[in-house]
Motif scaffolding. Structure first.
Motif, PDB file in Angstrom:
ATOM      1  N   LEU A   1      -1.554  -1.311  -4.104  1.00 12.12           N
ATOM      2  CA  LEU A   1      -2.695  -0.418  -3.929  1.00 12.12           C
ATOM      3  C   LEU A   1      -2.169   0.996  -3.723  1.00 12.12           C
ATOM      4  CD1 LEU A   1      -5.799   0.039  -3.438  1.00 12.12           C
ATOM      5  CD2 LEU A   1      -5.284  -0.224  -0.990  1.00 12.12           C
ATOM      6  N   LEU A   2      -2.599   1.906  -4.575  1.00  5.16           N
ATOM      7  CA  LEU A   2      -2.272   3.320  -4.400  1.00  5.16           C
ATOM      8  C   LEU A   2      -3.322   3.918  -3.480  1.00  5.16           C
ATOM      9  CD1 LEU A   2      -0.644   5.843  -5.082  1.00  5.16           C
ATOM     10  CD2 LEU A   2      -2.063   6.119  -7.123  1.00  5.16           C
ATOM     11  N   LEU A   3      -2.916   4.188  -2.244  1.00  4.87           N
ATOM     12  CA  LEU A   3      -3.871   4.662  -1.251  1.00  4.87           C
ATOM     13  C   LEU A   3      -4.184   6.152  -1.405  1.00  4.87           C
ATOM     14  CD1 LEU A   3      -5.544   3.796   1.210  1.00  4.87           C
ATOM     15  CD2 LEU A   3      -3.568   4.357   2.650  1.00  4.87           C
ATOM     16  N   GLY A   4      -3.206   6.927  -1.860  1.00  7.56           N
ATOM     17  CA  GLY A   4      -3.409   8.364  -2.006  1.00  7.56           C
ATOM     18  C   GLY A   4      -2.315   9.138  -1.294  1.00  7.56           C
ATOM     19  N   GLU A   5      -2.664  10.290  -0.773  1.00  7.23           N
ATOM     20  CA  GLU A   5      -1.695  11.124  -0.065  1.00  7.23           C
ATOM     21  C   GLU A   5      -2.336  11.739   1.163  1.00  7.23           C
ATOM     22  OE1 GLU A   5      -1.647  15.459  -1.970  1.00  7.23           O
ATOM     23  OE2 GLU A   5      -1.337  13.921  -3.504  1.00  7.23           O
TER      24      GLU A   5
ATOM     25  N   VAL B   1       0.861  -1.186   0.000  1.00  8.67           N
ATOM     26  CA  VAL B   1       0.000   0.000   0.000  1.00  8.67           C
ATOM     27  C   VAL B   1       0.898   1.236   0.000  1.00  8.67           C
ATOM     28  CG1 VAL B   1      -1.738   1.303   1.283  1.00  8.67           C
ATOM     29  CG2 VAL B   1      -1.838  -1.208   1.220  1.00  8.67           C
ATOM     30  N   ILE B   2       0.816   2.013  -1.082  1.00  6.24           N
ATOM     31  CA  ILE B   2       1.676   3.179  -1.247  1.00  6.24           C
ATOM     32  C   ILE B   2       0.890   4.456  -0.971  1.00  6.24           C
ATOM     33  CG2 ILE B   2       3.104   4.495  -2.875  1.00  6.24           C
ATOM     34  CD1 ILE B   2       3.715   1.951  -4.341  1.00  6.24           C
ATOM     35  N   PHE B   3       1.472   5.338  -0.157  1.00  6.10           N
ATOM     36  CA  PHE B   3       0.878   6.660   0.014  1.00  6.10           C
ATOM     37  C   PHE B   3       1.967   7.703   0.230  1.00  6.10           C
ATOM     38  CE2 PHE B   3       1.037   5.140   4.406  1.00  6.10           C
ATOM     39  CZ  PHE B   3       1.375   6.273   5.152  1.00  6.10           C
ATOM     40  N   GLY B   4       1.617   8.954  -0.027  1.00  8.25           N
ATOM     41  CA  GLY B   4       2.585  10.036   0.036  1.00  8.25           C
ATOM     42  C   GLY B   4       2.301  11.011   1.162  1.00  8.25           C
ATOM     43  N   ILE B   5       3.364  11.725   1.559  1.00  7.92           N
ATOM     44  CA  ILE B   5       3.236  12.766   2.583  1.00  7.92           C
ATOM     45  C   ILE B   5       3.856  14.049   2.019  1.00  7.92           C
ATOM     46  CG2 ILE B   5       3.598  13.387   4.990  1.00  7.92           C
ATOM     47  CD1 ILE B   5       4.174  10.492   5.631  1.00  7.92           C
ATOM     48  N   PRO B   6       3.077  14.873   1.342  1.00 12.29           N
ATOM     49  CA  PRO B   6       3.624  16.090   0.720  1.00 12.29           C
ATOM     50  C   PRO B   6       3.722  17.252   1.703  1.00 12.29           C
ATOM     51  CG  PRO B   6       1.320  15.827   0.097  1.00 12.29           C
ATOM     52  CD  PRO B   6       1.668  14.644   0.965  1.00 12.29           C
ATOM     53  N   GLU B   7       4.791  17.249   2.479  1.00  9.30           N
ATOM     54  CA  GLU B   7       4.985  18.311   3.488  1.00  9.30           C
ATOM     55  C   GLU B   7       6.461  18.591   3.688  1.00  9.30           C
ATOM     56  OE1 GLU B   7       6.287  18.171   6.888  1.00  9.30           O
ATOM     57  OE2 GLU B   7       7.028  16.141   6.521  1.00  9.30           O
ATOM     58  N   ASP B   8       6.761  19.801   4.160  1.00  4.66           N
ATOM     59  CA  ASP B   8       8.123  20.143   4.578  1.00  4.66           C
ATOM     60  C   ASP B   8       8.117  20.946   5.880  1.00  4.66           C
ATOM     61  OD1 ASP B   8       7.291  22.674   3.750  1.00  4.66           O
ATOM     62  OD2 ASP B   8       8.559  22.712   1.967  1.00  4.66           O
ATOM     63  N   VAL B   9       7.033  20.818   6.641  1.00  3.23           N
ATOM     64  CA  VAL B   9       6.897  21.551   7.900  1.00  3.23           C
ATOM     65  C   VAL B   9       7.961  21.095   8.899  1.00  3.23           C
ATOM     66  CG1 VAL B   9       5.361  22.157   9.802  1.00  3.23           C
ATOM     67  CG2 VAL B   9       4.421  21.823   7.506  1.00  3.23           C
ATOM     68  N   GLY B  10       8.175  19.776   8.990  1.00  4.86           N
ATOM     69  CA  GLY B  10       9.159  19.256   9.925  1.00  4.86           C
ATOM     70  C   GLY B  10      10.576  19.683   9.591  1.00  4.86           C
ATOM     71  N   VAL B  11      10.864  19.774   8.298  1.00  4.11           N
ATOM     72  CA  VAL B  11      12.183  20.229   7.865  1.00  4.11           C
ATOM     73  C   VAL B  11      12.393  21.694   8.252  1.00  4.11           C
ATOM     74  CG1 VAL B  11      13.609  20.722   5.840  1.00  4.11           C
ATOM     75  CG2 VAL B  11      12.348  18.558   5.982  1.00  4.11           C
ATOM     76  N   ARG B  12      11.391  22.515   8.005  1.00  3.84           N
ATOM     77  CA  ARG B  12      11.497  23.931   8.358  1.00  3.84           C
ATOM     78  C   ARG B  12      11.616  24.114   9.879  1.00  3.84           C
ATOM     79  NH1 ARG B  12       6.715  26.929   5.236  1.00  3.84           N
ATOM     80  NH2 ARG B  12       5.913  24.870   4.665  1.00  3.84           N
TER      81      ARG B  12
END
Length: 331
Positions: free
Chosen positions: A91-95, A46-57
């Motif tokens: 399965l592409l779960l989404g993001e 099951v693949i999903f994405g996390i489009p964020e950079d808050v933790g890096v900043r």
């Protein structure tokens, strides 16, 4: 913040470059329309994405890790389906729907004396959502493949996995850094510190660590505890790296463990802390395949990548994922 953002068939088709006589993974992949599909599908991964950079900043790093997921997705969906690559078990779960936290992060004035602490509050919100998704995927008997965002998300991965299994788990982290910084506000540099503190992480192994970017107090903590194992990149010749990696695997392999790959570990890979020194991409591919053979490996997380116009970030990430999936099927 809300949970997952699912994709429609129309959205997926827009990302696929179709050619006569060829079949791409995106044309055959299972696409989730809701979390209920976890129970309905025969897909193993099951693949999903996390489009964020808050933790890096929040860790005083360079933003940009929010864009890696979309670049990966475009490349991955256009991988050829053939005797080596099959979409049937995916399965592409989404993001994760990160738009709210990203907007809030963007609205915080960088001159605010509490800037990073306010970002840390948003990272804690991310932790909750990440952990819930990972827990649901593993509880459904599936294998999570998590792409994108900062390494702050390791904490959510570990919380979700440990709650699904009912006990803390181990981690093998391929990384230039330990991410064992102090227990201050949450950020991408202390995900494993918080996982340890909260009882989600049992044994922690780091491969490819850079001595120039590891604080002495972290070395002191690791050297004083049997829960830690690490291999310094500078102490390994290229010929020694595979054997050393197997030693790191030996440290965690007897129990369930997550595999974390921080793209900072790969030389010249565009990331939040890009380095001229590190593993080659081909070496990282070989290590990924080695870890995939382990039955107790229970999730894969690839993070800290940044997409740009110079380096084919999405294609590189898709190589790493397809390598892992191919070998994991036969583990």
């Amino acid at each position: 913040m809300s949970g997952l953002k699912f994709y429609s068939e129309k959205q997926i088709n827009k990302l696929i470059s179709q050619r006569p006589g060829e079949t791409k993974l995106g044309e055959k992949i299972n696409v989730a329309s809701g979390l209920d599909d976890l129970e309905k599908t025969d897909a193993q991964f099951v693949i999903f994405g996390i489009p964020e950079d808050v933790g890096v900043r929040a860790n005083y790093g360079k933003p940009g890790t929010s864009n890696a997921w979309q670049e990966f997705l475009k490349a991955f969906l256009n991988v050829q389906e053939n005797k080596y690559n099959s979409a049937r078990k995916i399965l592409l779960l989404g993001e994760l729907n990160t738009s709210e936290v990203m907007q809030k992060a963007g609205n915080i004035d960088v001159s605010d004396p509490n800037y990073v602490r306010k970002l840390g509050d948003l990272v804690e919100q991310l932790d909750s959502v990440v952990s819930e998704v990972v827990k649901k995927v593993i509880s459904a008997g599936k294998f999570p493949v998590i792409i994108g965002g900062g390494h702050n998300n390791a904490c959510g991965n570990l919380k979700g996995a440990s709650e699904a299994f009912g006990h803390p788990i181990n981690v093998l982290n391929i990384d230039a850094h330990t991410d064992l910084r102090k227990l201050e506000h949450r950020h991408s540099g202390n995900g494993f510190s918080y996982a340890l503190k909260n009882g989600f992480l049992e044994k922690y192994s780091v491969f490819g660590l850079h001595r120039n970017y590891t604080a002495q107090y972290i070395f002191n903590d690791m050297d004083a505890s049997e829960a830690f194992h690490y291999s310094l990149l500078e102490e390994l010749s290229q010929k020694q790296r595979t054997a050393a990696f197997c030693d790191n695997l030996d440290f965690v392999r007897e129990e369930k463990f997550g595999l974390e790959l921080d793209c900072d570990a790969i030389a010249n890979f565009p990331s939040s802390a890009v380095s001229p020194s590190g593993l080659t991409l081909d070496e990282a591919r070989e290590l990924i395949k080695e870890a995939a053979k382990e039955r107790n490996c229970c999730y894969l997380h690839i993070c800290e990548a940044v997409a740009n116009d110079i380096y084919p970030t999405g294609k590189a990430l898709s190589y790493l994922v397809t390598d892992f999936l191919k070998d994991k099927k036969h583990a």
